[in-house]
Every structure is written in C-alpha cells, then in structure tokens.
Design a protein around this motif. Structure first.
Motif, PDB file in Angstrom:
ATOM      1  N   GLY A  90       4.261 -14.426  79.217  1.00 18.83           N
ATOM      2  CA  GLY A  90       3.584 -15.701  79.399  1.00 18.83           C
ATOM      3  C   GLY A  90       2.128 -15.692  78.989  1.00 18.83           C
ATOM      4  N   PHE A  91       1.630 -14.516  78.569  1.00 19.18           N
ATOM      5  CA  PHE A  91       0.216 -14.391  78.199  1.00 19.18           C
ATOM      6  C   PHE A  91       0.046 -13.846  76.784  1.00 19.18           C
ATOM      7  N   GLY A  92       1.081 -14.030  75.954  1.00 19.15           N
ATOM      8  CA  GLY A  92       0.947 -13.632  74.567  1.00 19.15           C
ATOM      9  C   GLY A  92       1.525 -12.276  74.234  1.00 19.15           C
ATOM     10  N   ARG A  93       2.252 -11.660  75.158  1.00 18.54           N
ATOM     11  CA  ARG A  93       2.931 -10.397  74.860  1.00 18.54           C
ATOM     12  C   ARG A  93       4.432 -10.624  74.871  1.00 18.54           C
ATOM     13  N   GLY A  94       5.120  -9.982  73.934  1.00 18.86           N
ATOM     14  CA  GLY A  94       6.567 -10.095  73.870  1.00 18.86           C
ATOM     15  C   GLY A  94       7.190  -8.792  73.419  1.00 18.86           C
ATOM     16  N   VAL A  95       8.396  -8.522  73.899  1.00 17.39           N
ATOM     17  CA  VAL A  95       9.137  -7.326  73.487  1.00 17.39           C
ATOM     18  C   VAL A  95      10.596  -7.722  73.276  1.00 17.39           C
ATOM     19  N   HIS A  96      11.313  -6.863  72.562  1.00 20.86           N
ATOM     20  CA  HIS A  96      12.759  -7.051  72.457  1.00 20.86           C
ATOM     21  C   HIS A  96      13.451  -5.806  72.992  1.00 20.86           C
ATOM     22  N   PHE A  97      14.661  -6.005  73.507  1.00 14.41           N
ATOM     23  CA  PHE A  97      15.463  -4.920  74.059  1.00 14.41           C
ATOM     24  C   PHE A  97      16.705  -4.679  73.208  1.00 14.41           C
ATOM     25  N   GLY A  98      16.564  -4.897  71.911  1.00 16.14           N
ATOM     26  CA  GLY A  98      17.693  -4.679  71.020  1.00 16.14           C
ATOM     27  C   GLY A  98      18.625  -5.870  70.976  1.00 16.14           C
ATOM     28  N   GLU A  99      19.751  -5.676  70.290  1.00 10.03           N
ATOM     29  CA  GLU A  99      20.693  -6.774  70.086  1.00 10.03           C
ATOM     30  C   GLU A  99      22.041  -6.498  70.754  1.00 10.03           C
ATOM     31  N   ARG A 100      22.797  -7.564  70.870  1.00  9.25           N
ATOM     32  CA  ARG A 100      24.182  -7.482  71.345  1.00  9.25           C
ATOM     33  C   ARG A 100      25.080  -8.174  70.322  1.00  9.25           C
ATOM     34  N   ASP A 101      26.270  -7.650  70.148  1.00  6.83           N
ATOM     35  CA  ASP A 101      27.259  -8.264  69.269  1.00  6.83           C
ATOM     36  C   ASP A 101      28.273  -8.987  70.147  1.00  6.83           C
ATOM     37  N   CYS A 102      28.320 -10.313  69.998  1.00  6.59           N
ATOM     38  CA  CYS A 102      29.196 -11.147  70.827  1.00  6.59           C
ATOM     39  C   CYS A 102      30.210 -11.894  69.959  1.00  6.59           C
ATOM     40  N   SER A 103      30.687 -11.226  68.912  1.00  5.11           N
ATOM     41  CA  SER A 103      31.531 -11.906  67.926  1.00  5.11           C
ATOM     42  C   SER A 103      32.951 -12.182  68.405  1.00  5.11           C
ATOM     43  N   LEU A 104      33.438 -11.427  69.380  1.00  4.84           N
ATOM     44  CA  LEU A 104      34.797 -11.676  69.874  1.00  4.84           C
ATOM     45  C   LEU A 104      34.754 -12.863  70.830  1.00  4.84           C
ATOM     46  N   GLN A 105      35.199 -14.007  70.321  1.00  6.82           N
ATOM     47  CA  GLN A 105      35.091 -15.265  71.051  1.00  6.82           C
ATOM     48  C   GLN A 105      36.394 -16.057  70.954  1.00  6.82           C
ATOM     49  N   ARG A 106      36.584 -16.891  71.952  1.00  5.06           N
ATOM     50  CA  ARG A 106      37.675 -17.865  71.931  1.00  5.06           C
ATOM     51  C   ARG A 106      37.080 -19.230  72.257  1.00  5.06           C
ATOM     52  N   ARG A 107      37.269 -20.182  71.349  1.00  7.31           N
ATOM     53  CA  ARG A 107      36.715 -21.531  71.501  1.00  7.31           C
ATOM     54  C   ARG A 107      35.216 -21.468  71.792  1.00  7.31           C
ATOM     55  N   HIS A 108      34.531 -20.634  71.038  1.00  8.47           N
ATOM     56  CA  HIS A 108      33.084 -20.463  71.121  1.00  8.47           C
ATOM     57  C   HIS A 108      32.625 -19.860  72.453  1.00  8.47           C
ATOM     58  N   GLN A 109      33.564 -19.329  73.236  1.00  7.34           N
ATOM     59  CA  GLN A 109      33.221 -18.659  74.480  1.00  7.34           C
ATOM     60  C   GLN A 109      33.344 -17.149  74.291  1.00  7.34           C
ATOM     61  N   LYS A 110      32.315 -16.417  74.667  1.00 12.34           N
ATOM     62  CA  LYS A 110      32.309 -14.974  74.485  1.00 12.34           C
ATOM     63  C   LYS A 110      33.325 -14.297  75.409  1.00 12.34           C
ATOM     64  N   VAL A 111      33.969 -13.268  74.891  1.00 10.91           N
ATOM     65  CA  VAL A 111      35.007 -12.556  75.627  1.00 10.91           C
ATOM     66  C   VAL A 111      34.644 -11.077  75.803  1.00 10.91           C
ATOM     67  N   TRP A 112      34.097 -10.486  74.745  1.00  7.48           N
ATOM     68  CA  TRP A 112      33.791  -9.052  74.676  1.00  7.48           C
ATOM     69  C   TRP A 112      32.435  -8.911  74.001  1.00  7.48           C
ATOM     70  N   GLU A 113      31.530  -8.118  74.579  1.00  7.04           N
ATOM     71  CA  GLU A 113      30.193  -7.954  74.025  1.00  7.04           C
ATOM     72  C   GLU A 113      29.839  -6.474  73.890  1.00  7.04           C
ATOM     73  N   GLU A 114      29.061  -6.155  72.855  1.00  2.98           N
ATOM     74  CA  GLU A 114      28.676  -4.765  72.614  1.00  2.98           C
ATOM     75  C   GLU A 114      27.175  -4.654  72.367  1.00  2.98           C
ATOM     76  N   ALA A 115      26.633  -3.517  72.722  1.00  2.00           N
ATOM     77  CA  ALA A 115      25.249  -3.166  72.385  1.00  2.00           C
ATOM     78  C   ALA A 115      25.235  -1.670  72.069  1.00  2.00           C
ATOM     79  N   ASN A 116      24.689  -1.311  70.945  1.00  2.00           N
ATOM     80  CA  ASN A 116      24.216  -2.185  69.878  1.00  2.00           C
ATOM     81  C   ASN A 116      25.391  -2.666  69.010  1.00  2.00           C
ATOM     82  N   SER A 117      25.113  -3.556  68.058  1.00  2.00           N
ATOM     83  CA  SER A 117      26.167  -4.071  67.204  1.00  2.00           C
ATOM     84  C   SER A 117      26.672  -3.001  66.239  1.00  2.00           C
TER      85      SER A 117
END
Length: 447
Positions: A217-244
């Motif tokens: 909130g004061f101008g600092r930001g970080v990322h914690f990597g990515e997740r792969d959420c490609s396994l979906q049914r009707r645009h709803q996530k079913v299975w997720e992985e990190a990292n992709s």
C-alpha cells in the motif's frame, strides 16, 4: 496488530483464516447462518454470531448484519476469505466508515479490478500485456464486427462485470457474432445486473497462468511466483499447480517482475492475483482478483510463506515481511478441489458424511471444514476440501498425489475424488501437456 478479527465466510476458508489468527495470537469471531451452526469453524472460534437464515443474501451477503456482529463483539478487522463479500467495494467502504479494517485492498482498487473493461485499461497502463480487443464496452453489432475484423476471428465476448464463465460467448466467424453478442448481453444482464460486454481475441489452446502478488500500500510490491490453473470445467478451476509445467525460470521471472512492479505502481495493498492466458510464449491479461484465491496453498507449499499471515500483517500496517530476493521456490505442489458432486455429471451431492478420513504423510495437506457426521447443506458452493501435495519435483509430487488420493475416504455422499484418481494416471497430465480446453474434451470422451 489486530486484537480481534471477524471472519466473514464459511467452510474451509473460514477455518484456514481462523488457524492463522490463532497462530498470531489474535482473538477470532465467526459469523454463520442457521445452516452452519454445527460447522467446524463455528466450534473452534473464540466467539460466533448467527447472522441469519441459510440463503446467502440473508446471511453471508448481509452487510448490515456482519457490521453489527463486529460492533457487538468488538472486532477491529474483518477477513472476507474468498467469494461472498471478498470483492465487494461497498462492503470495504462501509467497514472503513465504521473504523473497522477490511483485510484486503481499498474499495477503489476493488472497483477498478471488478470492472473487466477498466481492469484491462489499467493493466495496459501499468505495462501488463493484454489480449487484443476492444478498449471499452461494445455497444452495437456494427462496432462489434469492425473490432472483430481488426483483431481476427475467432473472438470471445465477455461480460464487463462478469465471472465464473457467465456472459461469455465465442464467435468463430462473423456469422456467429450477432447471436453471440445478444446471448452474452442477456446472460450478463441476468447474472450481474449489467449487460455491458467487450470483445477479445479468442486464443485456441492457451494455458491459464496466474501470478500471486502482494502490495504494502506504500509503493512496494512482490510476487510469489505463478500457478497453472488450466484444468477447468465451465471456466471453473479443478486442479492447480505451482509452478507451471509450461514455464521456464526466465519466463517466470519476467512475468512475475512485470506484475510486482504494476502492483507497486498501483499502490495496491494486500493479496492479489493477476490472471493470464498463455500461448506460444506470450502472456495475455484476463483479470485481477483482489482477494485470497482458493488455490493459494500451492504457493505456500513452494515458498514456505503463510499468505494469510502476510495479509493480516499488511492490513495492520506492518508492511511486507519479505523482499523479492527473499522469496525462493522449492519443489512442486498440486491442489485438487474436492467437491460434493457426482464425478461425471457434476450434480451437487449434499447430505451427511458418514465416514471421513484424510491422507497423511510427508508433503500432504488437507484444508477442509467437514468431519464424519457433518451434514453438507444444499445452499452453498459444493467445495468441501482441498488436497494439497508437495514434492521435491513434479514427478515426486504426482506419485505422492496418487498415494494420497488412494487414502482419501469420504462416504455418504458423492465427490469428485474418482475424477482425480483418473486424472493422476493420465499420460497428458503426467507430462504436463494440457490447456484450458483439455478437461472438458476428456470428460466428453468419457461420457
């Protein structure tokens, strides 16, 4: 630090937040409907307040009842979890007016990212790559045809205020565009009270990649990597992985750096997830979720950082506990969403759980608020638990997942466990070779 946090949610996420509060020595209050009086988070909280009958609109979405519960119990902060009021700007504003901290971003940031058109404009301004498409809402068929011709078919029409796959229609050719536009508008108006839609290029075989970010909130930001959420049914996530499985270290660092800088430049506070479609080495912004995600445990598994602790710390004014260089990625993690649904038809299966046994051992985590004898109410989302598995690499993680699924027992209702037992033995899944359409094609073959 806060003295008492009210948890404005239910189920596994309410229990997840409650555990984090207890570890930090913070008193907890939970709210619940009459249908959830016997829920695990209600049993374990320091205090509980019944806020209404089973329908969500009369309980978990009832802002006035939740604010009243804060005032009655003396809670000085609210954690919204995910779903319900977690991305409701009005709720965040009302809490602020009552001097109660909303553990999340500002109402203004929720509003910006909640409007898909404004979110896309903002992302583009912040240097985040976006999908080619309209700059704003599409108002008529002639304009839609012009834009579609410019970016090329196929195109997808999306509700500006949408989510969960509603108000989304694909037009493969110009002949499909008129009906797709009308249908998307009708669905959007019915689902969200807003029929505004926009057009984007429709990618053929993309993966769904999302980046976990945090801002102080004061101008600092970080990322914690990515997740792969490609396994979906009707645009709803079913299975997720990190990292992709699809990204290399260079791509991960590049897109993570872009997202962290954007969050810093935005002055964003708290947890957020920037979601992309990824195809042929390119990332295309979809949306940003201004809350904790269902799949956050896989990120915790590979970083060793408690994201709910981090949310509470940032919201209390303590800032981020880590710098970007402190965040290291260790191994691989997979999450399976266990739903009370028929594993083939996905019809909800509420009822009484007669036997509930979770797997254990190294690298196994189960987030669930149910237990043997628990009656699953028919009023809410069908998610009853999440199985999270961590290994030194993806091969070990998959083998550990197979073993954990064999140990998992839920009797008395139907669940999606059999689906995951099938998926973990599939060659495409084992090879990480799938996209956002893979699961629906697989299920269609099984019928």
């Amino acid at each position: 630090m806060f003295q008492k946090i009210l948890i404005a949610n239910r189920g596994e996420i309410a229990l997840r937040v409650l555990r984090a509060c207890k570890e930090l020595g913070i008193q907890t209050v939970v709210v619940h409907s009459t249908a959830d009086a016997d829920a695990m988070h209600v049993r374990l909280a320091d205090e509980s307040v019944c806020i209404g009958p089973p329908p969500s609109r009369d309980s978990y979405l009832n802002i006035h009842q939740i604010v009243a519960a804060c005032e009655i119990t003396g809670a000085d902060a609210v954690h919204p979890g995910y779903g319900f009021l977690s991305e409701n700007a009005k709720f965040a504003d009302i809490l602020a007016a009552h001097n109660i901290t909303f553990i999340g971003p500002s109402g203004d940031h929720i509003r910006i990212m909640g409007d898909k058109i404004e979110a896309k404009r903002t992302a583009k301004r912040l240097g985040i790559p976006v999908v080619p498409g309209s700059d704003g809402a599409v108002t008529d068929e002639k304009e839609a045809k012009r834009i579609a011709a410019e970016i090329g078919y196929p195109v997808i029409i999306k509700a500006s205020a949408g989510g969960g796959g509603r108000g989304m229609k694909v037009a493969l050719t110009e002949a499909d565009l008129e009906i797709a536009l009308q249908t998307a508008r009708t669905e959007a108006g019915a689902a969200f009270g807003d029929d505004a839609v926009y057009i984007e290029k429709y990618l053929q075989k993309p993966r769904h990649i999302e980046v976990q970010v945090f801002g102080d909130g004061f101008g600092r930001g970080v990322h914690f990597g990515e997740r792969d959420c490609s396994l979906q049914r009707r645009h709803q996530k079913v299975w997720e992985e990190a990292n992709s499985p699809a990204l290399n270290a260079e791509e991960r660092s590049r897109i993570g750096g872009i997202c962290a800088k954007a969050i810093a430049d935005l002055g964003y506070s708290g947890a957020g997830t920037i979601e992309f479609l990824y195809e042929n080495g390119e990332f295309y912004f979809i949306e940003m979720n201004t809350r904790l995600q269902v799949e956050h445990p896989v990120t915790e598994a590979i970083t060793g950082i408690d994201l709910v602790h981090e949310q509470i710390r940032v919201a209390s004014g303590g800032g981020l506990s880590v710098r970007q260089e402190d965040i290291k990625f260790n191994g691989h993690a997979i999450e399976c969403r266990i739903n009370a649904e028929d594993p083939r038809t996905f019809t909800p299966s509420p009822g009484t759980i007669t036997h509930f046994h979770t797997p254990g051992g190294l690298g196994i985590r189960v987030d669930s608020g149910v237990y043997s004898g628990y009656k699953i109410p028919p009023y809410y989302d069908s998610l009853i638990g999440k199985l999270i598995v961590h290994g030194r690499n993806r091969v070990e993680c998959m083998m550990r997942l197979r073993r954990a699924l064999d140990e998992f027992v839920v009797d008395g209702i139907k669940t999606t466990l059999p689906l995951f037992r099938d998926l973990v033995g599939n060659a495409d899944i084992a090879n990480g070779d799938y996209d956002i359409h893979w699961l629906e094609k697989y299920l269609a073959k099984e019928e």
